[in-house]
Design an enzyme around this catalytic site. Structure first.
Site: not given
Ligand code: GUN
Length: 294
Positions: A53, A97, A120
């Site tokens: 990311k 995350q 998100d």
């Molecule tokens: N963990 C697995 N997928 C995601 C996501 O799309 N966003 C976040 N913040 N954590 C995750």
């Protein structure tokens, strides 16, 4: 012959477009969009995702501000950091995350993020906007990426049977809500207590699988001409990464199918960039990003 839904090349194309778009904003005198990324602890998969990311942000010209906090960070400390980021004018988006360490209440953390910075789309306000269609909120990255991919590859959705296996808040549930939004498709949700999964998956024109079990979906469970979207990412003992679908056999019956890796994953990352640019655009009076309008 099946059509390969190549998420990687689509993601690369979209990244080039975003890079161009952001350089245009800088030329107009705006500052760079910025995203705060918070990782708590040492979950190896999370570390890889977060690095991807951050690298993608830098590539397109989004300023990524990283917080890698120790495993023993308290809920209070995390809430304090989020509160600071909520109040910082130079921070457009905030991503925490998941999963978080067990001693931290995930719901409380998600609720504490300013919904306008919630890239998100996990905050209840954004979930509620998607569910009711009353207002446009932020759409979670994985389902948004899948939607963008289906549109890009001209997959017909109108009057189709969409079967979603897996009902997480991150993928399955919001995915169904996107399809439901314009009453175009008919949605079936399947989960661990679904009786006779095959009966449902066989009825699918579009099958979305997000469970985390290798070979959950086999050739006998799909009909000819199905469109298969495999969200699973599973590491086998030999180190190979596979999805939830028995790709080698299911592909022969499919009209179109995503590979793993190189299917949904890269689009999840690019959707995060799109959501970040979208909240930045809104803040600067430019309206939502067109790719986030479903
Ligand atoms: N963990 C697995 N997928 C995601 C996501 O799309 N966003 C976040 N913040 N954590 C995750």
């Amino acid at each position: 012959m099946y059509k390969l839904l190549d998420g990687k090349s689509l993601a690369n194309k979209l990244k080039e477009e975003l890079k161009e778009e952001i350089s245009h904003y800088l030329k107009k005198g705006l500052r760079k969009p910025s995203l705060a990324v918070i990782l708590v602890g040492e979950n190896p998969a999370s570390k890889i995702y977060v690095r991807k990311k951050e690298e993608s942000c830098e590539y397109v010209g989004i300023n990524s501000i990283s917080y890698h906090l120790p495993e023993d960070t308290t809920e209070k400390q995390l809430l304090k950091l989020i509160n600071e980021l909520n109040n910082r004018d130079d921070v457009d988006g905030i991503l925490v995350q998941l999963p978080l360490p067990e001693h931290i209440n995930t719901k409380k953390i998600i609720n504490s993020i300013n919904p306008q910075k919630d890239v998100d789309g996990f905050h209840p306000l954004n979930v509620g906007k998607l569910a009711t269609g009353i207002d446009e909120g932020v759409i979670p990255c994985t389902p948004l990426g899948i939607w963008i991919m289906l549109k890009h590859y001209d997959i017909e959705i109108f009057k189709k049977n969409v079967v979603i296996v897996g009902t997480s808040n991150i993928v399955g549930k919001p995915m169904g809500l996107i399809f439901l939004k314009n009453e175009e498709a008919t949605i079936t949700y399947c989960h661990k207590n679904t009786k006779n999964l095959k009966e449902h998956t066989k009825s699918a024109d579009i099958l979305i699988v997000a469970v985390g079990k290798p070979k959950l979906i086999t050739e006998d469970m799909v009909k000819e001409g199905v469109v298969v979207v495999d969200v699973g990412i599973n590491r086998l003992q030999n180190g190979k990464i596979v999805g939830d679908v028995d790709f080698d056999n299911v592909k022969n019956k499919a009209y179109a199918i995503t590979p793993v890796p190189g299917g949904v994953g890269p689009l999840t990352v690019v959707s995060l960039l799109i959501n970040t640019v979208s909240v930045y655009r809104e803040k600067n009076g430019l309206g939502r990003h067109p790719l986030t309008i479903i």
